[in-house]
Design a protein around this motif. Structure first.
Motif, PDB file in Angstrom:
ATOM      1  N   HIS A  64     -39.989 -57.836  13.007  1.00  0.00           N
ATOM      2  CA  HIS A  64     -39.207 -58.139  11.796  1.00  0.00           C
ATOM      3  C   HIS A  64     -38.142 -59.194  12.107  1.00  0.00           C
ATOM      4  N   ASP A  98     -37.909 -62.919  10.591  1.00  0.00           N
ATOM      5  CA  ASP A  98     -36.672 -63.269   9.875  1.00  0.00           C
ATOM      6  C   ASP A  98     -36.035 -64.521  10.494  1.00  0.00           C
ATOM      7  N   ASP A 133     -34.863 -53.744   7.652  1.00  0.00           N
ATOM      8  CA  ASP A 133     -34.416 -53.923   6.262  1.00  0.00           C
ATOM      9  C   ASP A 133     -34.052 -52.586   5.605  1.00  0.00           C
ATOM     10  N   HIS A 173     -34.874 -67.122   7.849  1.00  0.00           N
ATOM     11  CA  HIS A 173     -33.455 -67.078   7.465  1.00  0.00           C
ATOM     12  C   HIS A 173     -32.702 -68.350   7.832  1.00  0.00           C
TER      13      HIS A 173
HETATM   14 ZN   LIG Z   1     -34.745 -58.561   7.378  1.00  0.00          ZN
END
Ligand SMILES: [Zn+2]
Length: 227
Positions: free
Chosen positions: A109, A113, A32, A117
């Motif tokens: 991560h 995600d 990120d 997502h």
């Molecule tokens: Zn991310």
């Protein structure tokens, strides 16, 4: 996924691997950080749309360099190599597998995600997009974030020797993160621009890194102080 990422940082730290918690806080959000930087530079693209999913306003329609699976694997390997190099250079006491843990923390991560997502995570480049879309279900997504964070903190407290003061500070930090997640998930707000969102990511994530740094200093006897 937001504060859930930090569960991995808390869970990964042990008395044996001696990885500073703040390093793990950067590792679990490393993708990120790359993403926010590339959005600020106008290289990766983001739309902030109210109600895009129930739990998030982010439509990350172009983020191949930070969030494709292949890129995530490469960033993870790079992070492991850098951690190893920096530790050896400064003679920091650590186990050989610590660099591997840092690399896996970076990769975690992408995996988290992938759960949250909608289909916006590419396998390679900007193609073959995947994502389980838990963000479409606000309650369950929120519950998962909080449950993971709690689990991570319990492991952190169990696997590291620390004073009662530091334990309290860690729990207070955890509660602070819960409050921030409640705000992020449930408090309605007008969408920021893409650049302001990316700036916010830099500011908030770095603030958490600073807290993680100081929390591991709390309750440590000062050098030279009488025992
Ligand atoms: Zn991310």
């Amino acid at each position: 996924m937001f504060v859930g990422h930090y569960s991995i940082a808390f869970a990964a730290k042990s008395e044996k691997n001696k990885i500073p918690l703040w390093v793990l806080f950067i590792a679990v959000q490393f993708l990120d950080y790359i993403w926010a930087t590339l959005v600020l530079l106008g290289i990766e693209k983001l739309r902030v749309i109210k109600g895009f999913t129930a739990g998030s306003m982010l439509d990350s329609y172009f983020h191949p360099y930070s969030h494709s699976l292949i890129a995530a694997i490469l960033w993870s390997a790079a992070a492991a190599i850098v951690y190893r190099a920096v530790c050896s250079r400064h003679g920091y006491l650590y186990r050989r597998y610590a660099a591997l843990i840092v690399g896996l923390a970076v990769l975690s991560h992408w995996i988290l995600d992938f759960i949250a997502h909608p289909r916006d995570l590419a396998i390679y480049g900007n193609t073959w997009k995947v994502g389980l879309g838990l963000w479409n279900y606000r309650g369950p997504e929120f519950a998962l974030e909080i449950a993971m964070l709690a689990g991570g903190i319990v492991l952190y407290l169990a696997r590291n020797v620390m004073s009662a003061v530091r334990k309290t500070a860690v729990i207070a930090f955890g509660l602070g993160l819960v409050v921030i997640q409640i705000g992020d998930t449930y408090v309605p707000r007008t969408p920021l621009t893409d650049k302001a969102t990316a700036m916010g990511v830099w500011i908030f994530y770095t603030l958490f890194v600073v807290v993680a740094f100081f929390i591991e200093k709390v309750g440590t006897p000062k050098k030279g102080a009488a025992l």
